[in-house]
Design a protein around this motif. Structure first.
Motif, PDB file in Angstrom:
ATOM      1  N   ASP A 174       0.854  -1.189   0.000  1.00 10.81           N
ATOM      2  CA  ASP A 174       0.000   0.000   0.000  1.00 10.81           C
ATOM      3  C   ASP A 174       0.885   1.233   0.000  1.00 10.81           C
ATOM      4  O   ASP A 174       2.094   1.147   0.244  1.00 10.81           O
ATOM      5  CB  ASP A 174      -0.966   0.016   1.200  1.00 10.81           C
ATOM      6  N   THR A 175       0.293   2.367  -0.294  1.00 10.88           N
ATOM      7  CA  THR A 175       1.047   3.614  -0.278  1.00 10.88           C
ATOM      8  C   THR A 175       0.112   4.781  -0.027  1.00 10.88           C
ATOM      9  O   THR A 175      -1.080   4.723  -0.362  1.00 10.88           O
ATOM     10  CB  THR A 175       1.824   3.823  -1.594  1.00 10.88           C
ATOM     11  N   LYS A 176       0.668   5.822   0.563  1.00 14.46           N
ATOM     12  CA  LYS A 176      -0.088   7.039   0.860  1.00 14.46           C
ATOM     13  C   LYS A 176       0.490   8.196   0.052  1.00 14.46           C
ATOM     14  O   LYS A 176       1.702   8.411   0.044  1.00 14.46           O
ATOM     15  CB  LYS A 176       0.008   7.358   2.361  1.00 14.46           C
ATOM     16  N   LEU A 177      -0.370   8.934  -0.637  1.00 16.88           N
ATOM     17  CA  LEU A 177       0.052  10.064  -1.454  1.00 16.88           C
ATOM     18  C   LEU A 177      -0.581  11.351  -0.941  1.00 16.88           C
ATOM     19  O   LEU A 177      -1.654  11.332  -0.331  1.00 16.88           O
ATOM     20  CB  LEU A 177      -0.348   9.851  -2.915  1.00 16.88           C
ATOM     21  N   GLU A 178       0.104  12.450  -1.204  1.00 16.78           N
ATOM     22  CA  GLU A 178      -0.398  13.787  -0.863  1.00 16.78           C
ATOM     23  C   GLU A 178      -0.607  14.559  -2.167  1.00 16.78           C
ATOM     24  O   GLU A 178       0.208  14.472  -3.092  1.00 16.78           O
ATOM     25  CB  GLU A 178       0.613  14.539   0.007  1.00 16.78           C
ATOM     26  N   PHE A 179      -1.671  15.324  -2.222  1.00 15.56           N
ATOM     27  CA  PHE A 179      -1.982  16.115  -3.415  1.00 15.56           C
ATOM     28  C   PHE A 179      -2.246  17.567  -3.045  1.00 15.56           C
ATOM     29  O   PHE A 179      -2.636  17.879  -1.909  1.00 15.56           O
ATOM     30  CB  PHE A 179      -3.207  15.537  -4.128  1.00 15.56           C
ATOM     31  N   GLY A 180      -2.033  18.446  -4.030  1.00 17.21           N
ATOM     32  CA  GLY A 180      -2.339  19.854  -3.854  1.00 17.21           C
ATOM     33  C   GLY A 180      -2.774  20.471  -5.170  1.00 17.21           C
ATOM     34  O   GLY A 180      -2.556  19.893  -6.246  1.00 17.21           O
ATOM     35  N   LEU A 181      -3.375  21.643  -5.081  1.00 19.36           N
ATOM     36  CA  LEU A 181      -3.870  22.358  -6.252  1.00 19.36           C
ATOM     37  C   LEU A 181      -3.032  23.610  -6.490  1.00 19.36           C
ATOM     38  O   LEU A 181      -2.690  24.332  -5.540  1.00 19.36           O
ATOM     39  CB  LEU A 181      -5.331  22.762  -6.046  1.00 19.36           C
ATOM     40  N   ASP A 182      -2.712  23.876  -7.759  1.00 21.76           N
ATOM     41  CA  ASP A 182      -2.005  25.118  -8.058  1.00 21.76           C
ATOM     42  C   ASP A 182      -3.000  26.265  -8.199  1.00 21.76           C
ATOM     43  O   ASP A 182      -4.215  26.099  -7.964  1.00 21.76           O
ATOM     44  CB  ASP A 182      -1.122  24.965  -9.299  1.00 21.76           C
ATOM     45  N   ASP A 183      -2.510  27.440  -8.565  1.00 21.98           N
ATOM     46  CA  ASP A 183      -3.377  28.621  -8.629  1.00 21.98           C
ATOM     47  C   ASP A 183      -4.453  28.506  -9.698  1.00 21.98           C
ATOM     48  O   ASP A 183      -5.439  29.246  -9.681  1.00 21.98           O
ATOM     49  CB  ASP A 183      -2.526  29.869  -8.886  1.00 21.98           C
ATOM     50  N   ASN A 184      -4.268  27.576 -10.631  1.00 19.49           N
ATOM     51  CA  ASN A 184      -5.269  27.351 -11.683  1.00 19.49           C
ATOM     52  C   ASN A 184      -6.193  26.183 -11.370  1.00 19.49           C
ATOM     53  O   ASN A 184      -6.996  25.779 -12.214  1.00 19.49           O
ATOM     54  CB  ASN A 184      -4.575  27.125 -13.025  1.00 19.49           C
ATOM     55  N   GLY A 185      -6.053  25.626 -10.168  1.00 17.89           N
ATOM     56  CA  GLY A 185      -6.901  24.506  -9.782  1.00 17.89           C
ATOM     57  C   GLY A 185      -6.470  23.173 -10.346  1.00 17.89           C
ATOM     58  O   GLY A 185      -7.235  22.202 -10.306  1.00 17.89           O
ATOM     59  N   VAL A 186      -5.230  23.084 -10.848  1.00 23.60           N
ATOM     60  CA  VAL A 186      -4.726  21.832 -11.418  1.00 23.60           C
ATOM     61  C   VAL A 186      -4.166  20.972 -10.295  1.00 23.60           C
ATOM     62  O   VAL A 186      -3.354  21.422  -9.478  1.00 23.60           O
ATOM     63  CB  VAL A 186      -3.646  22.104 -12.476  1.00 23.60           C
ATOM     64  N   LEU A 187      -4.566  19.704 -10.273  1.00 21.53           N
ATOM     65  CA  LEU A 187      -4.136  18.775  -9.231  1.00 21.53           C
ATOM     66  C   LEU A 187      -2.694  18.327  -9.479  1.00 21.53           C
ATOM     67  O   LEU A 187      -2.321  17.982 -10.596  1.00 21.53           O
ATOM     68  CB  LEU A 187      -5.068  17.561  -9.210  1.00 21.53           C
ATOM     69  N   HIS A 188      -1.891  18.349  -8.405  1.00 17.13           N
ATOM     70  CA  HIS A 188      -0.497  17.890  -8.436  1.00 17.13           C
ATOM     71  C   HIS A 188      -0.282  16.906  -7.294  1.00 17.13           C
ATOM     72  O   HIS A 188      -0.859  17.054  -6.223  1.00 17.13           O
ATOM     73  CB  HIS A 188       0.475  19.064  -8.220  1.00 17.13           C
ATOM     74  N   VAL A 189       0.607  15.936  -7.519  1.00 15.30           N
ATOM     75  CA  VAL A 189       1.072  15.094  -6.427  1.00 15.30           C
ATOM     76  C   VAL A 189       2.276  15.790  -5.791  1.00 15.30           C
ATOM     77  O   VAL A 189       3.073  16.430  -6.477  1.00 15.30           O
ATOM     78  CB  VAL A 189       1.415  13.665  -6.921  1.00 15.30           C
ATOM     79  N   MET A 190       2.386  15.712  -4.461  1.00 18.37           N
ATOM     80  CA  MET A 190       3.392  16.534  -3.784  1.00 18.37           C
ATOM     81  C   MET A 190       3.913  15.833  -2.526  1.00 18.37           C
ATOM     82  O   MET A 190       3.559  14.699  -2.226  1.00 18.37           O
ATOM     83  CB  MET A 190       2.791  17.886  -3.410  1.00 18.37           C
ATOM     84  N   ASP A 191       4.773  16.541  -1.820  1.00 20.59           N
ATOM     85  CA  ASP A 191       5.323  16.151  -0.521  1.00 20.59           C
ATOM     86  C   ASP A 191       6.316  15.013  -0.701  1.00 20.59           C
ATOM     87  O   ASP A 191       7.474  15.246  -0.979  1.00 20.59           O
ATOM     88  CB  ASP A 191       4.196  15.793   0.453  1.00 20.59           C
ATOM     89  N   GLU A 192       5.907  13.764  -0.514  1.00 21.05           N
ATOM     90  CA  GLU A 192       6.772  12.623  -0.772  1.00 21.05           C
ATOM     91  C   GLU A 192       5.999  11.622  -1.615  1.00 21.05           C
ATOM     92  O   GLU A 192       4.791  11.716  -1.769  1.00 21.05           O
ATOM     93  CB  GLU A 192       7.236  11.968   0.529  1.00 21.05           C
ATOM     94  N   MET A 193       6.739  10.642  -2.137  1.00 20.46           N
ATOM     95  CA  MET A 193       6.074   9.737  -3.061  1.00 20.46           C
ATOM     96  C   MET A 193       6.708   8.355  -3.009  1.00 20.46           C
ATOM     97  O   MET A 193       7.908   8.202  -3.266  1.00 20.46           O
ATOM     98  CB  MET A 193       6.168  10.290  -4.487  1.00 20.46           C
ATOM     99  N   LEU A 194       5.901   7.356  -2.615  1.00 13.42           N
ATOM    100  CA  LEU A 194       6.316   5.961  -2.660  1.00 13.42           C
ATOM    101  C   LEU A 194       7.655   5.738  -1.956  1.00 13.42           C
ATOM    102  O   LEU A 194       8.574   5.106  -2.470  1.00 13.42           O
ATOM    103  CB  LEU A 194       6.370   5.475  -4.105  1.00 13.42           C
ATOM    104  N   THR A 195       7.749   6.285  -0.741  1.00 12.25           N
ATOM    105  CA  THR A 195       8.935   6.110   0.081  1.00 12.25           C
ATOM    106  C   THR A 195       8.682   5.032   1.136  1.00 12.25           C
ATOM    107  O   THR A 195       7.539   4.642   1.378  1.00 12.25           O
ATOM    108  CB  THR A 195       9.296   7.412   0.807  1.00 12.25           C
ATOM    109  N   PRO A 196       9.737   4.574   1.825  1.00  8.80           N
ATOM    110  CA  PRO A 196       9.527   3.641   2.932  1.00  8.80           C
ATOM    111  C   PRO A 196       8.731   4.243   4.092  1.00  8.80           C
ATOM    112  O   PRO A 196       8.207   3.495   4.909  1.00  8.80           O
ATOM    113  CB  PRO A 196      10.956   3.295   3.377  1.00  8.80           C
ATOM    114  N   ASP A 197       8.643   5.562   4.169  1.00  7.40           N
ATOM    115  CA  ASP A 197       7.824   6.194   5.208  1.00  7.40           C
ATOM    116  C   ASP A 197       6.347   6.179   4.857  1.00  7.40           C
ATOM    117  O   ASP A 197       5.494   6.199   5.738  1.00  7.40           O
ATOM    118  CB  ASP A 197       8.258   7.654   5.431  1.00  7.40           C
TER     119      ASP A 197
END
Length: 308
Positions: free
Chosen positions: A218-241
Protein backbone atom coordinates in the motif's frame (compact mmCIF):
# COMPACT_ATOMS: atom_id res chain seq x y z
CA UNK A 1 21.68 20.18 -8.00
CA UNK A 2 25.26 21.31 -7.44
CA UNK A 3 27.76 18.45 -7.76
CA UNK A 4 29.64 17.28 -4.69
CA UNK A 5 33.07 15.65 -4.59
CA UNK A 6 32.74 11.90 -5.06
CA UNK A 7 34.11 11.03 -1.62
CA UNK A 8 31.87 13.58 0.08
CA UNK A 9 28.78 12.52 -1.87
CA UNK A 10 29.27 8.91 -0.72
CA UNK A 11 28.77 9.78 2.96
CA UNK A 12 25.19 10.54 4.00
CA UNK A 13 24.69 13.48 6.32
CA UNK A 14 22.72 13.41 9.56
CA UNK A 15 20.10 16.10 10.18
CA UNK A 16 17.49 15.90 12.91
CA UNK A 17 16.28 19.52 12.65
CA UNK A 18 17.06 21.97 9.87
CA UNK A 19 18.36 25.48 10.58
CA UNK A 20 18.26 27.97 7.71
CA UNK A 21 18.67 31.53 9.06
CA UNK A 22 16.95 34.15 6.93
CA UNK A 23 14.35 31.77 5.50
CA UNK A 24 10.86 31.76 6.98
CA UNK A 25 9.96 28.38 8.46
CA UNK A 26 6.35 27.65 7.52
CA UNK A 27 5.97 24.18 8.95
CA UNK A 28 7.96 21.61 10.89
CA UNK A 29 6.24 18.29 10.29
CA UNK A 30 6.93 14.77 11.42
CA UNK A 31 9.77 14.46 8.92
CA UNK A 32 9.86 17.51 6.64
CA UNK A 33 10.70 21.14 7.38
CA UNK A 34 9.17 23.57 4.90
CA UNK A 35 10.52 27.07 4.22
CA UNK A 36 9.07 29.94 2.20
CA UNK A 37 10.83 31.12 -0.94
CA UNK A 38 9.93 34.08 -3.18
CA UNK A 39 7.69 33.55 -6.18
CA UNK A 40 5.17 31.09 -4.72
CA UNK A 41 7.88 28.51 -4.08
CA UNK A 42 8.92 26.39 -1.11
CA UNK A 43 12.11 24.73 0.06
CA UNK A 44 11.23 21.31 1.45
CA UNK A 45 13.85 19.61 3.63
CA UNK A 46 13.58 15.90 4.48
CA UNK A 47 15.18 15.44 7.90
CA UNK A 48 16.26 12.16 9.50
CA UNK A 49 13.39 12.24 11.99
CA UNK A 50 11.28 9.10 12.18
CA UNK A 51 7.63 8.90 13.18
CA UNK A 52 5.81 5.73 14.16
CA UNK A 53 2.17 5.47 15.20
CA UNK A 54 2.02 9.23 14.45
CA UNK A 55 4.62 10.01 17.14
CA UNK A 56 8.01 11.53 16.25
CA UNK A 57 10.70 9.40 17.88
CA UNK A 58 13.68 11.03 19.61
CA UNK A 59 16.38 9.24 17.61
CA UNK A 60 17.11 10.11 13.95
CA UNK A 61 17.92 7.48 11.32
CA UNK A 62 21.23 8.66 9.76
CA UNK A 63 20.84 9.54 6.08
CA UNK A 64 17.13 8.72 6.04
CA UNK A 65 16.11 12.15 4.75
CA UNK A 66 18.52 11.89 1.83
CA UNK A 67 17.15 8.48 0.93
CA UNK A 68 13.53 9.67 1.20
CA UNK A 69 14.24 12.69 -1.00
CA UNK A 70 16.06 10.68 -3.65
CA UNK A 71 13.46 7.93 -3.89
CA UNK A 72 10.66 10.52 -4.06
CA UNK A 73 12.45 12.38 -6.83
CA UNK A 74 12.87 9.09 -8.72
CA UNK A 75 9.13 8.40 -8.56
CA UNK A 76 8.15 12.00 -9.37
CA UNK A 77 10.20 11.75 -12.56
CA UNK A 78 8.87 8.31 -13.46
CA UNK A 79 5.19 9.26 -12.99
CA UNK A 80 5.23 12.75 -14.53
CA UNK A 81 3.25 11.39 -17.49
CA UNK A 82 0.45 10.37 -15.11
CA UNK A 83 0.18 13.45 -12.89
CA UNK A 84 1.94 16.83 -12.54
CA UNK A 85 4.09 17.12 -9.42
CA UNK A 86 5.38 19.87 -7.16
CA UNK A 87 9.03 19.89 -8.32
CA UNK A 88 10.43 22.98 -10.04
CA UNK A 89 13.79 21.41 -10.90
CA UNK A 90 15.66 24.40 -9.46
CA UNK A 91 19.09 24.14 -7.85
CA UNK A 92 18.79 23.74 -4.08
CA UNK A 93 22.23 25.18 -3.40
CA UNK A 94 21.23 28.42 -5.14
CA UNK A 95 18.43 29.16 -2.64
CA UNK A 96 20.28 28.29 0.58
CA UNK A 97 21.24 31.19 2.87
CA UNK A 98 24.84 32.37 2.82
CA UNK A 99 27.02 30.41 5.22
CA UNK A 100 24.93 27.21 5.11
CA UNK A 101 26.89 24.12 4.09
CA UNK A 102 25.18 22.85 0.93
CA UNK A 103 26.45 19.31 1.55
CA UNK A 104 24.01 19.00 4.46
CA UNK A 105 21.00 19.95 2.34
CA UNK A 106 21.29 19.36 -1.41
CA UNK A 107 20.54 15.62 -1.36
CA UNK A 108 17.68 15.93 1.12
CA UNK A 109 15.91 19.04 -0.20
CA UNK A 110 13.86 20.20 -3.18
CA UNK A 111 12.52 23.50 -4.44
CA UNK A 112 8.80 23.10 -5.08
CA UNK A 113 5.73 24.95 -6.23
CA UNK A 114 3.57 26.32 -3.42
CA UNK A 115 0.32 24.38 -3.71
CA UNK A 116 -2.92 24.36 -1.75
CA UNK A 117 -3.00 20.96 -0.02
CA UNK A 118 -6.00 18.71 -0.48
CA UNK A 119 -7.03 17.79 3.10
CA UNK A 120 -7.12 14.03 2.47
CA UNK A 121 -4.55 11.25 2.82
CA UNK A 122 -4.87 9.44 -0.53
CA UNK A 123 -4.15 5.76 0.10
CA UNK A 124 -4.05 2.91 -2.39
CA UNK A 125 -4.06 -0.68 -1.13
CA UNK A 126 -3.21 -3.75 -3.15
CA UNK A 127 -2.93 -6.11 -0.19
CA UNK A 128 -4.88 -6.54 3.04
CA UNK A 129 -2.65 -5.42 5.90
CA UNK A 130 -2.41 -2.79 8.65
CA UNK A 131 -5.54 -0.80 9.49
CA UNK A 132 -7.17 -2.22 6.36
CA UNK A 133 -6.84 -5.74 7.75
CA UNK A 134 -8.21 -4.60 11.11
CA UNK A 135 -11.21 -2.92 9.45
CA UNK A 136 -11.86 -6.02 7.34
CA UNK A 137 -11.78 -8.31 10.36
CA UNK A 138 -14.30 -6.09 12.11
CA UNK A 139 -16.65 -5.20 9.25
CA UNK A 140 -15.77 -7.22 6.15
CA UNK A 141 -14.99 -3.92 4.42
CA UNK A 142 -12.24 -1.29 4.19
CA UNK A 143 -13.31 2.36 4.11
CA UNK A 144 -16.81 1.26 3.16
CA UNK A 145 -15.60 -0.97 0.30
CA UNK A 146 -17.07 -4.45 0.75
CA UNK A 147 -14.51 -7.20 0.17
CA UNK A 148 -14.95 -10.94 -0.47
CA UNK A 149 -15.34 -13.05 2.68
CA UNK A 150 -12.55 -15.30 3.90
CA UNK A 151 -9.56 -13.15 2.96
CA UNK A 152 -6.41 -13.67 5.02
CA UNK A 153 -3.84 -11.24 6.39
CA UNK A 154 -1.57 -9.87 3.65
CA UNK A 155 -3.68 -11.42 0.88
CA UNK A 156 -3.62 -9.69 -2.47
CA UNK A 157 -6.90 -7.91 -3.17
CA UNK A 158 -8.91 -8.69 -6.31
CA UNK A 159 -7.96 -5.20 -7.49
CA UNK A 160 -6.30 -2.19 -5.83
CA UNK A 161 -8.67 -0.01 -3.80
CA UNK A 162 -8.70 3.66 -2.80
CA UNK A 163 -8.98 3.92 0.99
CA UNK A 164 -8.63 7.57 2.06
CA UNK A 165 -8.10 8.89 5.55
CA UNK A 166 -8.28 12.22 7.30
CA UNK A 167 -5.08 14.23 7.72
CA UNK A 168 -4.16 14.32 11.40
CA UNK A 169 -2.09 16.93 13.20
CA UNK A 170 1.29 15.94 14.67
CA UNK A 171 0.70 13.58 17.57
CA UNK A 172 -2.79 12.60 16.44
CA UNK A 173 -3.89 9.55 14.45
CA UNK A 174 -5.29 9.53 10.90
CA UNK A 175 -8.80 8.11 10.60
CA UNK A 176 -9.95 5.95 7.69
CA UNK A 177 -13.01 7.37 5.92
CA UNK A 178 -15.34 6.30 3.13
CA UNK A 179 -15.17 7.80 -0.36
CA UNK A 180 -18.53 9.53 0.25
CA UNK A 181 -16.90 11.40 3.13
CA UNK A 182 -14.20 12.65 0.76
CA UNK A 183 -16.89 13.80 -1.69
CA UNK A 184 -18.57 15.78 1.07
CA UNK A 185 -15.24 17.31 2.08
CA UNK A 186 -13.78 18.35 -1.28
CA UNK A 187 -16.54 17.82 -3.87
CA UNK A 188 -17.31 14.99 -6.26
CA UNK A 189 -15.12 16.10 -9.19
CA UNK A 190 -11.95 16.56 -7.16
CA UNK A 191 -12.62 13.37 -5.19
CA UNK A 192 -12.86 11.41 -8.44
CA UNK A 193 -9.61 12.97 -9.68
CA UNK A 194 -7.92 12.05 -6.42
CA UNK A 195 -9.07 8.44 -6.55
CA UNK A 196 -8.17 7.99 -10.22
CA UNK A 197 -4.69 9.53 -9.83
CA UNK A 198 -3.91 7.56 -6.67
CA UNK A 199 -4.80 4.21 -8.23
CA UNK A 200 -3.01 4.99 -11.52
CA UNK A 201 0.20 5.93 -9.70
CA UNK A 202 -0.01 2.89 -7.43
CA UNK A 203 -0.55 0.45 -10.30
CA UNK A 204 2.31 1.96 -12.31
CA UNK A 205 4.69 1.87 -9.34
CA UNK A 206 3.63 -1.63 -8.28
CA UNK A 207 4.46 -2.99 -11.75
CA UNK A 208 7.88 -1.30 -11.70
CA UNK A 209 8.64 -2.60 -8.20
CA UNK A 210 7.55 -6.15 -9.01
CA UNK A 211 10.14 -6.30 -11.78
CA UNK A 212 12.72 -5.60 -9.06
CA UNK A 213 11.43 -8.18 -6.63
CA UNK A 214 9.41 -5.87 -4.39
CA UNK A 215 5.68 -5.86 -3.67
CA UNK A 216 4.11 -2.52 -2.78
CA UNK A 217 1.38 -3.51 -0.35
CA UNK A 218 0.00 0.00 0.00
CA UNK A 219 1.05 3.61 -0.28
CA UNK A 220 -0.09 7.04 0.86
CA UNK A 221 0.05 10.06 -1.45
CA UNK A 222 -0.40 13.79 -0.86
CA UNK A 223 -1.98 16.11 -3.42
CA UNK A 224 -2.34 19.85 -3.85
CA UNK A 225 -3.87 22.36 -6.25
CA UNK A 226 -2.00 25.12 -8.06
CA UNK A 227 -3.38 28.62 -8.63
CA UNK A 228 -5.27 27.35 -11.68
CA UNK A 229 -6.90 24.51 -9.78
CA UNK A 230 -4.73 21.83 -11.42
CA UNK A 231 -4.14 18.78 -9.23
CA UNK A 232 -0.50 17.89 -8.44
CA UNK A 233 1.07 15.09 -6.43
CA UNK A 234 3.39 16.53 -3.78
CA UNK A 235 5.32 16.15 -0.52
CA UNK A 236 6.77 12.62 -0.77
CA UNK A 237 6.07 9.74 -3.06
CA UNK A 238 6.32 5.96 -2.66
CA UNK A 239 8.94 6.11 0.08
CA UNK A 240 9.53 3.64 2.93
CA UNK A 241 7.82 6.19 5.21
CA UNK A 242 4.64 6.34 3.15
CA UNK A 243 4.47 2.76 1.81
CA UNK A 244 4.80 -0.89 2.72
CA UNK A 245 7.48 -2.58 0.61
CA UNK A 246 7.71 -6.38 0.85
CA UNK A 247 10.38 -8.65 -0.67
CA UNK A 248 8.46 -10.74 -3.21
CA UNK A 249 10.47 -13.89 -2.50
CA UNK A 250 9.48 -13.81 1.20
CA UNK A 251 5.79 -13.04 0.72
CA UNK A 252 3.35 -15.49 2.26
CA UNK A 253 -0.40 -15.13 2.68
CA UNK A 254 -1.49 -15.23 6.31
CA UNK A 255 1.53 -13.54 7.85
CA UNK A 256 2.88 -9.99 7.96
CA UNK A 257 5.87 -10.19 5.61
CA UNK A 258 9.25 -8.64 6.43
CA UNK A 259 9.49 -5.19 4.92
CA UNK A 260 11.84 -2.52 3.63
CA UNK A 261 9.95 0.24 5.41
CA UNK A 262 9.57 1.54 8.95
CA UNK A 263 7.53 -1.52 9.88
CA UNK A 264 10.91 -2.70 11.18
CA UNK A 265 10.65 0.01 13.86
CA UNK A 266 6.93 -0.53 14.44
CA UNK A 267 7.55 -4.23 15.12
CA UNK A 268 10.17 -3.33 17.74
CA UNK A 269 7.90 -0.75 19.36
CA UNK A 270 5.09 -3.29 19.62
CA UNK A 271 7.29 -5.31 21.98
CA UNK A 272 7.45 -2.39 24.44
CA UNK A 273 5.06 -1.29 27.16
CA UNK A 274 4.32 1.98 25.34
CA UNK A 275 0.89 3.51 24.86
CA UNK A 276 1.78 5.02 21.45
CA UNK A 277 1.55 8.61 22.69
CA UNK A 278 4.33 11.21 22.89
CA UNK A 279 7.05 11.17 23.96
CA UNK A 280 8.25 8.16 22.00
CA UNK A 281 10.84 5.73 23.36
CA UNK A 282 14.53 5.77 22.48
CA UNK A 283 15.66 3.25 19.88
CA UNK A 284 18.54 0.82 20.40
CA UNK A 285 21.53 1.23 18.08
CA UNK A 286 20.74 -2.07 16.39
CA UNK A 287 17.21 -0.96 15.50
CA UNK A 288 18.50 2.37 14.15
CA UNK A 289 21.12 0.67 11.95
CA UNK A 290 18.71 -2.05 10.86
CA UNK A 291 16.19 0.59 9.81
CA UNK A 292 18.83 2.55 7.92
CA UNK A 293 19.82 -0.60 6.02
CA UNK A 294 16.18 -1.29 5.13
CA UNK A 295 15.76 2.20 3.64
CA UNK A 296 19.08 1.95 1.76
CA UNK A 297 18.19 -1.43 0.27
CA UNK A 298 14.80 -0.18 -0.89
CA UNK A 299 16.40 2.82 -2.58
CA UNK A 300 18.99 0.68 -4.34
CA UNK A 301 16.54 -2.01 -5.50
CA UNK A 302 13.79 0.34 -6.65
CA UNK A 303 15.80 3.21 -8.09
CA UNK A 304 19.34 1.88 -8.51
CA UNK A 305 20.67 4.65 -6.22
CA UNK A 306 23.41 3.92 -3.69
CA UNK A 307 24.09 6.63 -1.11
CA UNK A 308 26.66 4.85 1.02
Amino acid sequence: MSPLPADEAAVPTVLHTSDLPGLKLLHRGKVRDVYELPGRRLLMVATDRLSAFDVVLPDPIPGKGEMLCQISNFWFRRTAHLMPNHLTGEDVAAVLPAGVDPARYVRRSVVTKRLRPVPVEAIARGYLIGTGWKDYQRTGAVCGIKLPPGLQMAERLPEPIFTPSTKAAVGEHDQNVAFDDVVRLIGAELAEQLRSATLAIYEFAAAHALERGILIADTKLEFGLDDNGVLHVMDEMLTPDSSRFWPADQYRVGISPPSYDKQFVRDYLETLDWDKTAPGPRLPAGVIEGTRRKYAEALERLAGIVLD
